[in-house]
Design a protein around this motif. Structure first.
Motif, PDB file in Angstrom:
ATOM      1  N   LEU A 108      -4.433 -26.144  24.678  1.00 16.71           N
ATOM      2  CA  LEU A 108      -5.028 -25.857  25.494  1.00 16.71           C
ATOM      3  C   LEU A 108      -6.710 -25.237  25.447  1.00 16.71           C
ATOM      4  O   LEU A 108      -5.899 -23.923  25.317  1.00 16.71           O
ATOM      5  CB  LEU A 108      -4.400 -24.924  27.101  1.00 16.71           C
ATOM      6  N   GLY A 109      -7.415 -25.468  25.535  1.00 20.15           N
ATOM      7  CA  GLY A 109      -8.265 -24.763  25.428  1.00 20.15           C
ATOM      8  C   GLY A 109      -8.936 -23.489  26.535  1.00 20.15           C
ATOM      9  O   GLY A 109      -8.957 -24.135  27.245  1.00 20.15           O
ATOM     10  N   LEU A 110      -9.942 -22.614  26.428  1.00 14.94           N
ATOM     11  CA  LEU A 110     -10.367 -21.882  26.803  1.00 14.94           C
ATOM     12  C   LEU A 110     -12.388 -21.093  26.380  1.00 14.94           C
ATOM     13  O   LEU A 110     -12.109 -20.762  25.882  1.00 14.94           O
ATOM     14  CB  LEU A 110      -9.597 -20.632  26.759  1.00 14.94           C
ATOM     15  N   GLU A 111     -12.822 -22.345  27.253  1.00 14.21           N
ATOM     16  CA  GLU A 111     -14.622 -22.257  27.298  1.00 14.21           C
ATOM     17  C   GLU A 111     -14.441 -22.061  28.736  1.00 14.21           C
ATOM     18  O   GLU A 111     -14.862 -22.560  29.019  1.00 14.21           O
ATOM     19  CB  GLU A 111     -14.794 -23.869  27.102  1.00 14.21           C
ATOM     20  N   VAL A 112     -14.324 -20.635  28.613  1.00 10.66           N
ATOM     21  CA  VAL A 112     -15.211 -19.904  30.025  1.00 10.66           C
ATOM     22  C   VAL A 112     -16.848 -19.728  30.161  1.00 10.66           C
ATOM     23  O   VAL A 112     -16.935 -20.450  31.157  1.00 10.66           O
ATOM     24  CB  VAL A 112     -15.037 -18.366  29.581  1.00 10.66           C
ATOM     25  N   ILE A 137      -9.463 -25.986  29.688  1.00  9.75           N
ATOM     26  CA  ILE A 137      -8.150 -26.091  30.754  1.00  9.75           C
ATOM     27  C   ILE A 137      -8.642 -25.522  32.848  1.00  9.75           C
ATOM     28  O   ILE A 137      -8.139 -24.946  33.239  1.00  9.75           O
ATOM     29  CB  ILE A 137      -6.761 -25.536  30.815  1.00  9.75           C
ATOM     30  N   VAL A 138      -9.669 -24.270  32.045  1.00  6.53           N
ATOM     31  CA  VAL A 138     -10.331 -23.416  33.162  1.00  6.53           C
ATOM     32  C   VAL A 138     -11.749 -23.492  33.703  1.00  6.53           C
ATOM     33  O   VAL A 138     -12.330 -22.859  34.637  1.00  6.53           O
ATOM     34  CB  VAL A 138     -10.358 -21.522  32.868  1.00  6.53           C
ATOM     35  N   ARG A 139     -11.597 -24.975  33.900  1.00  6.42           N
ATOM     36  CA  ARG A 139     -12.769 -25.709  33.545  1.00  6.42           C
ATOM     37  C   ARG A 139     -12.740 -25.778  35.480  1.00  6.42           C
ATOM     38  O   ARG A 139     -11.817 -25.847  36.076  1.00  6.42           O
ATOM     39  CB  ARG A 139     -13.499 -26.946  33.605  1.00  6.42           C
ATOM     40  N   GLY A 140     -13.459 -25.186  36.036  1.00  3.76           N
ATOM     41  CA  GLY A 140     -14.208 -25.191  37.448  1.00  3.76           C
ATOM     42  C   GLY A 140     -13.374 -24.030  38.291  1.00  3.76           C
ATOM     43  O   GLY A 140     -13.066 -23.624  39.433  1.00  3.76           O
ATOM     44  N   VAL A 141     -12.756 -22.781  37.501  1.00  2.17           N
ATOM     45  CA  VAL A 141     -12.043 -22.012  37.925  1.00  2.17           C
ATOM     46  C   VAL A 141     -12.779 -20.194  38.126  1.00  2.17           C
ATOM     47  O   VAL A 141     -12.798 -20.031  38.774  1.00  2.17           O
ATOM     48  CB  VAL A 141     -10.938 -21.067  36.986  1.00  2.17           C
ATOM     49  N   HIS A 154      -7.634 -12.919  37.069  1.00  2.00           N
ATOM     50  CA  HIS A 154      -6.484 -14.324  36.939  1.00  2.00           C
ATOM     51  C   HIS A 154      -6.724 -15.196  38.121  1.00  2.00           C
ATOM     52  O   HIS A 154      -6.830 -14.374  39.024  1.00  2.00           O
ATOM     53  CB  HIS A 154      -4.987 -13.728  37.091  1.00  2.00           C
ATOM     54  N   PRO A 155      -5.822 -16.146  37.829  1.00  3.46           N
ATOM     55  CA  PRO A 155      -6.662 -17.181  39.218  1.00  3.46           C
ATOM     56  C   PRO A 155      -5.973 -16.787  40.230  1.00  3.46           C
ATOM     57  O   PRO A 155      -4.017 -16.103  40.111  1.00  3.46           O
ATOM     58  CB  PRO A 155      -6.507 -18.260  38.142  1.00  3.46           C
ATOM     59  N   ASN A 156      -5.911 -17.375  41.169  1.00  6.31           N
ATOM     60  CA  ASN A 156      -5.042 -17.043  42.569  1.00  6.31           C
ATOM     61  C   ASN A 156      -4.594 -18.437  42.520  1.00  6.31           C
ATOM     62  O   ASN A 156      -4.535 -19.315  41.794  1.00  6.31           O
ATOM     63  CB  ASN A 156      -6.400 -16.841  43.877  1.00  6.31           C
ATOM     64  N   GLU A 157      -3.932 -18.907  43.813  1.00  5.35           N
ATOM     65  CA  GLU A 157      -2.830 -20.391  43.818  1.00  5.35           C
ATOM     66  C   GLU A 157      -3.833 -21.447  43.680  1.00  5.35           C
ATOM     67  O   GLU A 157      -3.823 -22.476  43.429  1.00  5.35           O
ATOM     68  CB  GLU A 157      -2.163 -20.198  45.188  1.00  5.35           C
ATOM     69  N   LYS A 158      -5.238 -21.129  44.346  1.00  6.24           N
ATOM     70  CA  LYS A 158      -6.028 -22.539  44.024  1.00  6.24           C
ATOM     71  C   LYS A 158      -6.242 -22.618  42.268  1.00  6.24           C
ATOM     72  O   LYS A 158      -7.501 -23.464  41.945  1.00  6.24           O
ATOM     73  CB  LYS A 158      -7.194 -22.373  44.947  1.00  6.24           C
ATOM     74  N   GLU A 165      -4.589 -29.583  37.682  1.00  6.44           N
ATOM     75  CA  GLU A 165      -5.456 -30.566  37.588  1.00  6.44           C
ATOM     76  C   GLU A 165      -6.771 -30.975  36.242  1.00  6.44           C
ATOM     77  O   GLU A 165      -6.195 -32.509  35.882  1.00  6.44           O
ATOM     78  CB  GLU A 165      -6.253 -30.163  38.864  1.00  6.44           C
ATOM     79  N   ASN A 166      -6.742 -30.075  35.820  1.00  4.70           N
ATOM     80  CA  ASN A 166      -8.066 -29.921  34.819  1.00  4.70           C
ATOM     81  C   ASN A 166      -6.531 -30.641  33.475  1.00  4.70           C
ATOM     82  O   ASN A 166      -6.747 -31.328  32.297  1.00  4.70           O
ATOM     83  CB  ASN A 166      -8.211 -28.535  33.762  1.00  4.70           C
ATOM     84  N   VAL A 167      -5.371 -29.741  33.461  1.00  2.00           N
ATOM     85  CA  VAL A 167      -4.244 -30.462  32.195  1.00  2.00           C
ATOM     86  C   VAL A 167      -3.769 -31.429  32.358  1.00  2.00           C
ATOM     87  O   VAL A 167      -4.006 -32.698  31.459  1.00  2.00           O
ATOM     88  CB  VAL A 167      -3.187 -29.284  32.263  1.00  2.00           C
ATOM     89  N   LEU A 168      -3.481 -32.258  33.465  1.00  2.00           N
ATOM     90  CA  LEU A 168      -2.877 -33.273  33.914  1.00  2.00           C
ATOM     91  C   LEU A 168      -4.109 -34.507  33.466  1.00  2.00           C
ATOM     92  O   LEU A 168      -2.846 -35.645  32.908  1.00  2.00           O
ATOM     93  CB  LEU A 168      -2.232 -33.122  35.289  1.00  2.00           C
TER      94      LEU A 168
END
Length: 186
Positions: A108-112, A137-141, A154-158, A165-168
Motif C-alpha cells: 500500500l503506497g503513500l504518495e503524499v 492509499i492516502v489519495r484525497g486525505v 493522522h486522519p480523522n474518521e472521514k 475506500e482507496n484500499v477497497l
C-alpha cells in the motif's frame, strides 16, 4: 461438521493501520471488514512502526497464516528522513521476507505530494519484488483539512473512511479472487 475458515486478510502497518485518533470501529481495516463480510480481517498495525520494526515482527506475522497481507509501512521512516536509497532497500528487503509468510501480499503506497523525494519508491519496490501495489492509499486525505484529526498528521474518521475506500477500490481493481483463495484452508 466443521465450518470452513473464512479467508484471512491481515492489515500490517503503522498508525494509519492502527487508526491513531479514532475508535477501533473507525479504522480503515474495520471499514474494509464491513465491506468484505465473507473475509476475516485482522488489524495488525502498530503506531510508530517502521520498516525495521515490521521486519522484526516477521515471525509474529507468519503465525497468522494470512491469505492476504496488506502492507502499509514507511510513513514513519519518511517522517524521520531516512535517505531514499536506504528506504527503498529496506522496504524491498521487507517485502521479499514477507512474501513467504502469506499467500498474497499487496503493498500500500503513500504518495503524499508531487515533490516528495520518496515519490515512486513504492512502485519501484512492487515492480522489483513482483507484488501488487495500491499506489496511493492516502489519495484525497492529506490535502483536505476536513480529513485530518486535530494533530494534522493522522486522519480523522472521514480520512480513515477515505483510506478504506482507496484500499477497497485498489483490491477490486484487480479482483479479490486474484488475492484470496476462497477455498477452505487445510
Amino acid at each position: 461438521a466443521t465450518v470452513p475458515a473464512r479467508p484471512l486478510i491481515v492489515a500490517v502497518g503503522d498508525s494509519l493501520t492502527r487508526g491513531v485518533g479514532v475508535a477501533a470501529a473507525q479504522t480503515y481495516p474495520s471499514a474494509l471488514q464491513r465491506e468484505l463480510p465473507d473475509m476475516e480481517l485482522i488489524n495488525a498495525g502498530l503506531a510508530g512502526n517502521t520498516i525495521a520494526g515490521t521486519h522484526a515482527r516477521i515471525d509474529e506475522l507468519r503465525a497468522f497464516r494470512a491469505d492476504l497481507l496488506l502492507l502499509n509501512i514507511g510513513g514513519n521512516d519518511m517522517h524521520r528522513g531516512v535517505p531514499r536509497a536506504e528506504f527503498a532497500s529496506a522496504l524491498r528487503t521487507l517485502v521479499i521476507c514477507l512474501k513467504p509468510v502469506t499467500r498474497r501480499l499487496i503493498l500500500l503506497g503513500l504518495e503524499v505530494d508531487q515533490d516528495n523525494p520518496y515519490r515512486g519508491v513504492f512502485r519501484e519496490v512492487a515492480r522489483d519484488t513482483g507484488v501488487d501495489l495500491i499506489p496511493n492509499i492516502v489519495r484525497g486525505v492529506y490535502r483536505e483539512p476536513e480529513m485530518l484529526g486535530a494533530d494534522q498528521l493522522h486522519p480523522n474518521e472521514k480520512g480513515y473512511a477515505r483510506i478504506a475506500e482507496n484500499v477497497l477500490h485498489g483490491i477490486q481493481g484487480i479482483g479479490l479472487e486474484n488475492y484470496v483463495d476462497v477455498r477452505p484452508r487445510r
